[in-house]
Structure formats: structure tokens, C-alpha cells
Design an enzyme around this catalytic site. Structure first.
Site, PDB file in Angstrom:
ATOM      1  N   HIS A 144       0.831  -1.206   0.000  1.00  0.00           N
ATOM      2  CA  HIS A 144       0.000   0.000   0.000  1.00  0.00           C
ATOM      3  C   HIS A 144       0.866   1.257   0.000  1.00  0.00           C
ATOM      4  CE1 HIS A 144      -3.360   2.630   1.470  1.00  0.00           C
ATOM      5  NE2 HIS A 144      -2.351   3.257   2.051  1.00  0.00           N
ATOM      6  N   GLU A 145       1.884   1.284   0.842  1.00  0.00           N
ATOM      7  CA  GLU A 145       2.747   2.463   0.932  1.00  0.00           C
ATOM      8  C   GLU A 145       3.589   2.639  -0.332  1.00  0.00           C
ATOM      9  OE1 GLU A 145       2.373   4.660   3.209  1.00  0.00           O
ATOM     10  OE2 GLU A 145       0.942   3.440   4.327  1.00  0.00           O
ATOM     11  N   HIS A 148       1.615   4.351  -3.027  1.00  0.00           N
ATOM     12  CA  HIS A 148       1.562   5.812  -2.923  1.00  0.00           C
ATOM     13  C   HIS A 148       2.743   6.451  -3.658  1.00  0.00           C
ATOM     14  CE1 HIS A 148      -1.861   6.569  -0.377  1.00  0.00           C
ATOM     15  NE2 HIS A 148      -1.405   5.833   0.632  1.00  0.00           N
ATOM     16  N   GLU A 202      -6.120   6.858  -1.303  1.00  0.00           N
ATOM     17  CA  GLU A 202      -6.014   5.716  -0.397  1.00  0.00           C
ATOM     18  C   GLU A 202      -6.567   4.453  -1.057  1.00  0.00           C
ATOM     19  OE1 GLU A 202      -4.773   5.218   2.847  1.00  0.00           O
ATOM     20  OE2 GLU A 202      -3.739   7.042   2.285  1.00  0.00           O
TER      21      GLU A 202
END
Length: 271
Positions: A144-145, A148, A202
Site C-alpha cells: 500500500h505504501e 503511494h 487511499e
């Protein structure tokens, strides 16, 4: 048109005037296809260099405080997981193969992790210890990070903030608005544009992270167990409307809907 609406209209016009439409990543199996608007004067390299300096400062401070963990079993775990995820990043963004990736574990009770522009990863021991994370759950967070960073959400937010500030100053001078009116315009811009887009970012990171983890050989179902754990750990969090993060329920539902798209990738990776 009243003055507040004129400020909003001018903000949008100035923002778009200095922006270019880009597609930072491929859509992948999860189908993230949104076009992004970035200020042309704020390049990817500039943002990556700025963040790299900040990251090195943070790592230096952590090391001086004895909080930088380079040798524990957990430090080795996150390095292995990061290596597997990073190897899949070029599927979404080929130039990420040339990034100077770094991953570090910070001794802290904080439930947090981050991957900044250019592939600078920070992971906190609090996440591993308090949530008793499996490798697949760590991969869900880290994926997930990393997403980004691949999508340049940081640069996108900086572009948006710069455009709003520029428009505010120009509009204030043009229309003679007082500080109270400008504050109202800021609030409208924040909740009407910034926060919904942030929640969208997100969701993009959730989906791309899910696929990265699956391609790296980590069970995508771990994203569900992870967010169930996070929901229990963050009881009393603000409602979704006032938050940049989706509620746990909507986040889990979105992930569950996407798991069938990436499960074949996980099964192939296992072989």
C-alpha cells in the site's frame, strides 16, 4: 456568482493552467486508470530529491537516538518482504527499477509505515509487535505504501496545495476579500476537493498494493485480516466524511471485491 464561488472557480482555473495531465502508472489487473494533474514546475526528480534529504535526516536522528533497527529478525523480515515487492514495482512503473530504494525499521510504538517519493520506506516496530503481523500482512501494508510512491500521490498533493495557495493569494487581491471569507474558501476547497481526492488516493494505494503483494507471492486475503486488526486497534477514529482515510468497512469491501482479480497472480507466483 458570489465572491466565494468566484474564488473557487478561479482556484480551479489557475490550478489547471499550471498543471499537466499525467498517467504515473499502468492500471494493472486492478484497473487504476485515473489521470492525475501535476504542476509542470514541480518535477518528479525535484520531489524525490527533496524527500530523500528529509528521509536521510530522519534516519540520522533515529540512529542517534538508538531507534534505527538494522539487525533484528524483524529488520531482516521487512527487508526480504520489501525486496520481493520492489521487484514487482516496474510492472506498474518501469522507471522505478532505477529508483534508489531504501527500507528501514524504526523502534517505535507508533502504528505507522510510509514509503515516500523515490522509494524511501519506513516501517515502525509498533505495527509488527502490537498487531502481531504475519509476513503477508506486512506485505499488504508495505505494498500500500509503495503504491503511494509509484502513483506520486505526494507530488500530486503538493501540486494541489500549491495551486490553491496561488489561487487564494491572487483571488484575495482581485476581489478584496477579507480573511474570514478566505478562510471559508479554504474550508470549502479542503473538504470539497482535497479530502475526497485523498480518500481516492487511499483506495488506489489499497488496490495497487494488493496486486503488488499478490505478484510477490503474498496471499492477498491478508489485506482483509490486516484491516480487521487495524479497525480494532483504531476504535474511536473520526468518521469517514471528515477523514482522509476510508472507513474500515468500505476499505475492506473494496479489497474483497478486488481479490478475485489478483488471486491468479498470487497462485502463479506461488508456483
Amino acid at each position: 456568482m458570489n465572491k466565494t464561488l468566484m474564488v473557487s472557480a478561479l482556484s480551479a482555473a489557475l490550478l489547471l493552467a499550471g498543471c499537466q495531465s499525467v498517467n504515473t502508472t499502468s492500471g494493472g489487473a486492478v484497473g487504476v486508470e485515473r489521470k492525475q494533474y501535476m504542476f509542470s514546475m514541480l518535477s518528479t526528480d525535484q520531489v524525490n530529491q527533496m524527500y530523500a534529504q528529509s528521509y536521510q535526516k530522519t534516519m540520522g536522528e533515529a540512529s542517534a537516538q538508538g531507534a534505527l533497527d538494522k539487525t533484528s529478525n524483524d529488520a531482516k523480515r521487512i527487508q526480504v518482504i520489501a525486496d520481493r515487492l520492489i521487484a514487482q514495482a516496474p510492472v506498474f512503473r518501469p522507471d522505478s527499477a532505477q529508483w534508489n530504494w531504501e527500507v528501514n525499521l524504526i523502534k517505535s510504538d507508533e502504528l505507522n509505515a510510509n514509503c515516500g517519493p523515490g522509494g524511501k520506506i519506513m516501517f515502525y516496530t509498533g505495527l509488527i509487535d502490537q498487531l502481531k503481523l504475519t509476513d503477508a500482512e506486512i506485505a499488504a501494508i508495505m505494498g500500500h505504501e509503495i503504491a503511494h510512491a509509484l502513483r506520486e500521490h505526494g507530488r500530486e498533493a503538493m501540486s494541489k496545495a500549491y495551486g490553491i495557495e496561488m489561487a487564494k493569494q491572487g483571488a484575495g487581491a482581485l476581489f478584496g476579500l477579507g480573511q474570514d471569507s478566505l478562510a471559508l474558501a479554504d474550508t470549502v476547497a479542503n473538504y470539497g476537493m482535497t479530502l475526497p481526492n485523498s480518500r481516492g488516493n487511499e483506495n488506489e494505494a489499497d488496490l495497487i498494493g494488493l496486486e503488488l503483494a499478490a505478484r510477490a507471492g503474498y496471499d492477498p486475503n491478508a489485506a482483509i485480516t490486516l484491516w480487521n486488526k487495524m479497525a480494532k486497534a483504531s476504535e474511536g477514529a473520526p468518521p469517514e466524511f471528515m477523514s482522509t482515510h476510508p472507513s474500515s468497512g468500505s476499505r475492506i469491501a473494496s479489497l474483497q471485491a478486488a481479490i478475485p482479480k489478483v488471486m491468479p497472480l498470487y497462485q502463479q507466483a506461488k508456483k
